[in-house]
Scaffold this active site. Structure first.
Site, mmCIF file in Angstrom:
data_model
loop_
_atom_site.group_PDB
_atom_site.id
_atom_site.type_symbol
_atom_site.label_atom_id
_atom_site.label_comp_id
_atom_site.label_asym_id
_atom_site.label_seq_id
_atom_site.Cartn_x
_atom_site.Cartn_y
_atom_site.Cartn_z
ATOM 1 N N LYS A 54 0.861 -1.177 0.000
ATOM 2 C CA LYS A 54 0.000 0.000 0.000
ATOM 3 C C LYS A 54 0.902 1.234 0.000
ATOM 4 O O LYS A 54 1.776 1.376 0.857
ATOM 5 C CB LYS A 54 -0.874 0.012 1.246
ATOM 6 N N ASP A 64 -0.370 -0.526 -4.534
ATOM 7 C CA ASP A 64 -1.756 -0.085 -4.523
ATOM 8 C C ASP A 64 -1.806 1.333 -3.977
ATOM 9 O O ASP A 64 -1.518 1.570 -2.807
ATOM 10 C CB ASP A 64 -2.591 -1.020 -3.644
ATOM 11 N N ASP A 68 -9.491 -0.894 -9.552
ATOM 12 C CA ASP A 68 -10.034 -1.468 -8.329
ATOM 13 C C ASP A 68 -11.258 -0.650 -7.915
ATOM 14 O O ASP A 68 -12.391 -0.976 -8.269
ATOM 15 C CB ASP A 68 -8.953 -1.464 -7.246
ATOM 16 N N GLU A 117 -2.355 -0.531 -8.605
ATOM 17 C CA GLU A 117 -3.801 -0.454 -8.479
ATOM 18 C C GLU A 117 -4.240 0.993 -8.294
ATOM 19 O O GLU A 117 -3.651 1.725 -7.502
ATOM 20 C CB GLU A 117 -4.285 -1.273 -7.266
ATOM 21 N N LYS A 164 -13.437 -7.501 -6.069
ATOM 22 C CA LYS A 164 -13.772 -7.666 -4.660
ATOM 23 C C LYS A 164 -15.275 -7.955 -4.590
ATOM 24 O O LYS A 164 -16.090 -7.032 -4.661
ATOM 25 C CB LYS A 164 -13.443 -6.399 -3.864
#
Length: 352
Positions: A153, A183, A234, A209, A261
């Protein structure tokens, strides 16, 4: 006749976890039970859970909507098709519970070599945002545990420090040894995104992402067209419900990857629509959990295995919580495993 009820069961993080949207300390979850009144011992369980500030159905009347579905459980087909299109996590929870019930209430939604403990799913090791030392510590822990795909992240600390972390990994491991995904959770401003992508590309990054915030389709399309490293959508997919709008988004932006997701996209059905659209455009995908408990993670993992995608999936989040439901799911050397010798502890925690 079917009967349904639910239990509010917030999940507590072992350690506050950082994203570009802030620090997470708990994950709100509601577990739904569905059973036939003639056979009340057999119950299907599903998880309706949201990420505050991200889930499109993060609304004040969330619990009331779950109750309404429970009240109309014998008209569930109409509810799933019509009433829950803009409540993707609730849709997924009941979709999950009904499939579990149909298969005997044993948490075996999709029987396969995975659930028979004869196959495993490659997953990425997730590195949460934090200061440089904390992130470097996590990276080393993931490598020590056998992960060869790591997802970091980024976007919350100084960008140069993030580059230094990536540099330190590449000084020890090339891209064949360790695959790096990053991400950004939409943290980059469109005007600076390309420069940052070029800087990241020096470290042989597999993909990034959501570099910029969702709903900037023109800017994202330009980035995907000119980017030096692959871009995966995403958050961009969240809140897009109509099939024609999904097709329009993919055709316009033409990303290198999409990330699914299910609890944010409408469960198995909503995610399958995205897969079919992406496949028609030659765009690969991978699956990621959205910080579900082991109930939701189990459903996603079992389904993901049946889709025969060899890429590392984002399914390693089951160890984040202090009060998770004990399950056969295990993470070992970069793989998610279903260990049949371990039992579910739903009776103790969820009253099932």
């Amino acid at each position: 006749m079917l009967v349904a009820n639910f239990l509010y069961f917030p999940l507590d993080f072992k350690r506050p976890s950082g994203t570009s949207r802030g620090i997470l300390t708990k994950k709100e979850a509601w577990f739904v039970h569905v059973w036939d009144d003639k056979n009340p011992e057999v119950k299907g369980i599903g998880e309706c859970s949201i990420i505050r500030g991200l889930s499109p159905d993060d609304r004040e009347n969330y619990e009331e909507k779950i109750q309404a579905v429970c009240d109309h459980i014998n008209q569930i087909e109409n509810y799933l098709a019509d009433e829950l299109i803009e409540w993707p996590s609730i849709y997924f929870g009941f979709e999950m519970a009904l499939r579990d019930l149909a298969n005997g209430g044993k948490r075996l939604l999709f029987n396969s070599d995975f659930t028979e403990s004869e196959a495993k799913i490659p997953i990425n090791g997730l590195v949460w945002m934090g200061d440089k030392a904390y992130m470097q510590k996590q990276v080393q822990e993931k490598i020590d545990k056998g992960f060869n795909c790591i997802k970091l992240k980024i976007g919350a600390i100084n960008f140069q420090e993030e580059l230094e972390i990536l540099k330190s990994i590449r000084e020890k491991f090339n891209s064949e040894q360790i695959e790096i995904r990053v991400d950004a959770n939409g943290a980059f401003h469109p005007d600076e995104a390309m420069d940052k992508l070029k800087a990241l590309n020096k470290f042989d990054i597999h993909s990034i992402e959501q570099p910029i915030k969702a709903r900037n389709w023109d800017a994202m399309a330009n980035l995907c067209k000119e980017t030096p490293l692959p871009i995966a959508l995403d958050e961009e997919l969240i809140g897009i419900y109509k099939l024609e709008d999904k097709i329009k988004l993919i055709k316009q932006i033409q990303p290198q990857y999409i990330i699914l997701k299910p609890s944010l996209l409408g469960g198995f059905k909503g995610s399958q629509e995205w897969i079919d659209i992406a496949k028609a455009e030659g765009i690969p995908w991978w699956m990621t959990s959205a910080l579900e408990s082991n109930i939701g993670l189990n459903a996603i993992a079992q389904w993901a295995y049946t889709l025969n995608n060899p890429m590392p999936q984002g399914l390693g989040t089951g160890q984040l919580f202090t009060n998770n439901i004990e399950s056969p799911l295990e993470v070992s050397e970069g793989y998610l495993i279903y260990n049949q010798s371990k039992k579910w502890a739903v009776d103790e925690k969820l009253g099932a």
